[in-house]
Write a protein that holds these residues in place. Structure first.
Motif, PDB file in Angstrom:
ATOM      1  N   UNK A   1      -2.797   1.242  -7.679  1.00  0.00           N
ATOM      2  CA  UNK A   1      -2.814   0.010  -6.945  1.00  0.00           C
ATOM      3  C   UNK A   1      -1.578  -0.874  -7.397  1.00  0.00           C
ATOM      4  N   UNK A   2      -1.369  -1.129  -8.700  1.00  0.00           N
ATOM      5  CA  UNK A   2      -0.195  -1.668  -9.245  1.00  0.00           C
ATOM      6  C   UNK A   2       1.042  -1.165  -8.669  1.00  0.00           C
ATOM      7  N   UNK A   3       1.180   0.172  -8.467  1.00  0.00           N
ATOM      8  CA  UNK A   3       2.446   0.600  -7.837  1.00  0.00           C
ATOM      9  C   UNK A   3       2.521   0.395  -6.325  1.00  0.00           C
ATOM     10  N   UNK A   4       1.525   0.380  -5.701  1.00  0.00           N
ATOM     11  CA  UNK A   4       1.329  -0.076  -4.241  1.00  0.00           C
ATOM     12  C   UNK A   4       1.594  -1.452  -3.922  1.00  0.00           C
ATOM     13  N   UNK A   5       1.266  -2.190  -4.861  1.00  0.00           N
ATOM     14  CA  UNK A   5       1.305  -3.801  -4.394  1.00  0.00           C
ATOM     15  C   UNK A   5       2.857  -4.194  -5.006  1.00  0.00           C
ATOM     16  N   UNK A   6       3.506  -3.314  -5.681  1.00  0.00           N
ATOM     17  CA  UNK A   6       4.849  -3.830  -6.120  1.00  0.00           C
ATOM     18  C   UNK A   6       5.489  -3.535  -4.797  1.00  0.00           C
ATOM     19  N   UNK A   7       5.317  -2.757  -3.751  1.00  0.00           N
ATOM     20  CA  UNK A   7       6.060  -2.577  -2.606  1.00  0.00           C
ATOM     21  C   UNK A   7       5.435  -2.967  -1.421  1.00  0.00           C
ATOM     22  N   UNK A   8       4.141  -3.629  -1.342  1.00  0.00           N
ATOM     23  CA  UNK A   8       3.903  -4.149  -0.216  1.00  0.00           C
ATOM     24  C   UNK A   8       2.644  -5.231  -0.381  1.00  0.00           C
ATOM     25  N   UNK A   9       2.174  -5.923   0.425  1.00  0.00           N
ATOM     26  CA  UNK A   9       1.356  -7.041   0.145  1.00  0.00           C
ATOM     27  C   UNK A   9      -0.010  -6.324   0.341  1.00  0.00           C
ATOM     28  N   UNK A  10      -1.245  -7.039  -0.124  1.00  0.00           N
ATOM     29  CA  UNK A  10      -2.428  -6.274  -0.343  1.00  0.00           C
ATOM     30  C   UNK A  10      -2.825  -6.129   1.080  1.00  0.00           C
ATOM     31  N   UNK A  11      -2.782  -6.635   2.278  1.00  0.00           N
ATOM     32  CA  UNK A  11      -3.153  -6.400   3.508  1.00  0.00           C
ATOM     33  C   UNK A  11      -2.564  -5.165   4.002  1.00  0.00           C
ATOM     34  N   UNK A  12      -1.341  -4.894   3.964  1.00  0.00           N
ATOM     35  CA  UNK A  12      -0.598  -3.689   4.421  1.00  0.00           C
ATOM     36  C   UNK A  12      -1.134  -2.551   3.253  1.00  0.00           C
ATOM     37  N   UNK A  13      -1.316  -2.826   2.155  1.00  0.00           N
ATOM     38  CA  UNK A  13      -1.669  -1.983   1.263  1.00  0.00           C
ATOM     39  C   UNK A  13      -3.052  -1.241   1.984  1.00  0.00           C
ATOM     40  N   UNK A  14      -3.736  -1.972   2.139  1.00  0.00           N
ATOM     41  CA  UNK A  14      -5.233  -1.930   2.798  1.00  0.00           C
ATOM     42  C   UNK A  14      -5.151  -1.015   4.049  1.00  0.00           C
ATOM     43  N   UNK A  15      -4.263  -1.434   4.631  1.00  0.00           N
ATOM     44  CA  UNK A  15      -4.147  -0.733   6.138  1.00  0.00           C
ATOM     45  C   UNK A  15      -3.477   0.624   5.881  1.00  0.00           C
ATOM     46  N   UNK A  16      -2.779   0.984   5.107  1.00  0.00           N
ATOM     47  CA  UNK A  16      -2.226   2.185   4.979  1.00  0.00           C
ATOM     48  C   UNK A  16      -3.058   2.939   4.172  1.00  0.00           C
ATOM     49  N   UNK A  17      -3.999   2.447   3.350  1.00  0.00           N
ATOM     50  CA  UNK A  17      -5.050   3.130   2.631  1.00  0.00           C
ATOM     51  C   UNK A  17      -5.915   3.644   3.448  1.00  0.00           C
ATOM     52  N   UNK A  18      -6.340   2.910   4.360  1.00  0.00           N
ATOM     53  CA  UNK A  18      -7.226   3.525   5.439  1.00  0.00           C
ATOM     54  C   UNK A  18      -6.859   4.271   6.397  1.00  0.00           C
ATOM     55  N   UNK A  19      -5.622   4.150   6.867  1.00  0.00           N
ATOM     56  CA  UNK A  19      -5.103   4.996   7.744  1.00  0.00           C
ATOM     57  C   UNK A  19      -5.184   6.329   7.056  1.00  0.00           C
ATOM     58  N   UNK A  20      -4.605   6.614   5.886  1.00  0.00           N
ATOM     59  CA  UNK A  20      -4.621   7.662   5.055  1.00  0.00           C
ATOM     60  C   UNK A  20      -5.933   8.394   5.126  1.00  0.00           C
ATOM     61  N   UNK A  21      -7.033   7.756   4.617  1.00  0.00           N
ATOM     62  CA  UNK A  21      -8.372   8.154   4.516  1.00  0.00           C
ATOM     63  C   UNK A  21      -8.911   8.499   5.759  1.00  0.00           C
ATOM     64  N   UNK A  22      -8.665   7.827   6.770  1.00  0.00           N
ATOM     65  CA  UNK A  22      -9.271   8.227   8.070  1.00  0.00           C
ATOM     66  C   UNK A  22      -8.791   9.470   8.795  1.00  0.00           C
TER      67      UNK A  22
END
Length: 315
Positions: free
Chosen positions: A27-48
Motif C-alpha cells: 500500500x505504501x508503494x502504491x500510494x507513492x505513485x497514485x492517490x487513494x481513490x485511483x489505487x482502490x480503482x486499479x486494485x479492484x480492476x485487478x481483482x475482478x
C-alpha cells in the motif's frame, strides 16, 4: 465438521492474516505513485478481472438462482464498499495511528454483533482472550506515541464506522455461508468494488480535468506490482479465504485473527524496511498471539448450532 476441515479453516485464517499484514508494505508503494481513490480503482480492476477469467472459462461455477441476492448486496455494501470508503476518507481527517487503534476494536464489535444477529455465544475465557488480543494492538500503538485526538472527531467517527462495516461483513458472510459458496460471495464483492471505485475515480478525474493522469501510475513498475498484490492477493484471495473460514468457524473467532496482521506488518517492516523493533513490540505481539490462540482454544468445545438461528442483516 471434521477435524481436517476445522484445521484447514485455521490454516486459512492465519494465511489471511499473513497476506493482509504484508499488504501495508505494498500500500505504501502504491500510494507513492497514485492517490487513494485511483489505487482502490486499479486494485479492484485487478481483482475482478482476474476472478472473471476462471468464471468465464467455467473453472469456477456460480449459481445465484433462487438465492437471497438482496442479502448478498448488503454484504458487498459492507465490504469492500463501505469499509474502504469510510477508511479512506477517515484517514484524510485522522492519523494512521488512530486508524490502527480503532480497527483493533473490530474483534470486540464482531463479537457483539455475532451475539445479536447469529446468536453466537462466547465464554468468559474467550471474551478475555479477545480483549487481550485487542489490548496487545492498542499497547503497541500507544507505546509508539499513538493516541486519539478529539480534534479529529470527524475522521475518528468514519474510522469507527469502518470497523463496524468490516465486523458487519464478518457476521453477514457467516450468515450467508449456508446459501452461497465462497466464490459466489467473493465474485459479487469484487464486482461491486470494481464498479464503484472505478466510477468514483474516473468521475473525480473528469471533474478536475485530469483524465489523462488516470493511467499515469501504470508506467511505474512498483505501482503495478503493488496493485497486483493488493488486488489479487489482498482483496480477491483474502475474500475467498475469509468467506471459506467464516463458513467453518464462528465470526468472533475469525475476527480476532485480524489482529495477527499487526504482528506480520511489524515483522515485514523490520525485515524489508529496516524498521526498529522494540521490546514493547515483542510484548504487544505476544499478547496478540496469546489472545488469538485463547479465543479459539477455549471455544473449541462449543458447537456451531447457533448458526441455525442466524439472522441476516437484510431481514
Amino acid at each position: 465438521m471434521t477435524n481436517k476441515g476445522l484445521g484447514l479453516a485455521y490454516v486459512f485464517a492465519i494465511t489471511n492474516a499473513l497476506i493482509i499484514g504484508f499488504s501495508f508494505l505494498f500500500t505504501k508503494n502504491a500510494l507513492a505513485a497514485a492517490d487513494p481513490l485511483d489505487t482502490l480503482a486499479f486494485r479492484f480492476i485487478a481483482s475482478f478481472l482476474v476472478m472473471s477469467i476462471p468464471v468465464l472459462t467455467g473453472h469456477i461455477k456460480l449459481n445465484y438462482r433462487g438465492k437471497p441476492l438482496g442479502s448478498l448486496l448488503v454484504l458487498a455494501l459492507l465490504y469492500p464498499t463501505s469499509f474502504f470508503t469510510l477508511q479512506t476518507f477517515g484517514l484524510l481527517h485522522a492519523t494512521s495511528a488512530e486508524g490502527g487503534i480503532l480497527i483493533a476494536l473490530t474483534p470486540v464489535i464482531t463479537m457483539v454483533l455475532a451475539s445479536l444477529f447469529l446468536r453466537e455465544k462466547t465464554n468468559l475465557m474467550q471474551k478475555l482472550s479477545i480483549l487481550l488480543s485487542v489490548f496487545g494492538v492498542l499497547f503497541i500503538f500507544i507505546m509508539q506515541g499513538g493516541s486519539i485526538d478529539p480534534t479529529h472527531i470527524g475522521g475518528i467517527v468514519l474510522l469507527l464506522l469502518s470497523g463496524f462495516a468490516i465486523s458487519g461483513y464478518n457476521v453477514q458472510s457467516r450468515s450467508l455461508s449456508k446459501q452461497f459458496t465462497p466464490s459466489e460471495l467473493s465474485y459479487v464483492m469484487m464486482g461491486f468494488g470494481f464498479v464503484l471505485f472505478l466510477l468514483v475515480s474516473v468521475g473525480k478525474h473528469i471533474a478536475t480535468g485530469t483524465m489523462g493522469q488516470f493511467f499515469t501510475p501504470l508506467a511505474n513498475g512498483q505501482f503495478v506490482i503493488a496493485v497486483l498484490y493488493l488486488g489479487i492477493m489482498s482483496s480477491l484471495v483474502t475474500s475467498m479465504i475469509a468467506n471459506y473460514v467464516l463458513s467453518k468457524i464462528e465470526a468472533a473467532k475469525m475476527s480476532v485473527f485480524s489482529n495477527l496482521s499487526t504482528v506480520v506488518s511489524l515483522a515485514a517492516g523490520a525485515i524489508f524496511l529496516g524498521e526498529e523493533v522494540s521490546l514493547y513490540h515483542v510484548i504487544g505481539a505476544a499478547l496478540i498471539i496469546i489472545g488469538v490462540v485463547g479465543a479459539n482454544r477455549f471455544g473449541r468445545k462449543q458447537t456451531s448450532a447457533s448458526a441455525k438461528n442466524s439472522v441476516s442483516f437484510s431481514k
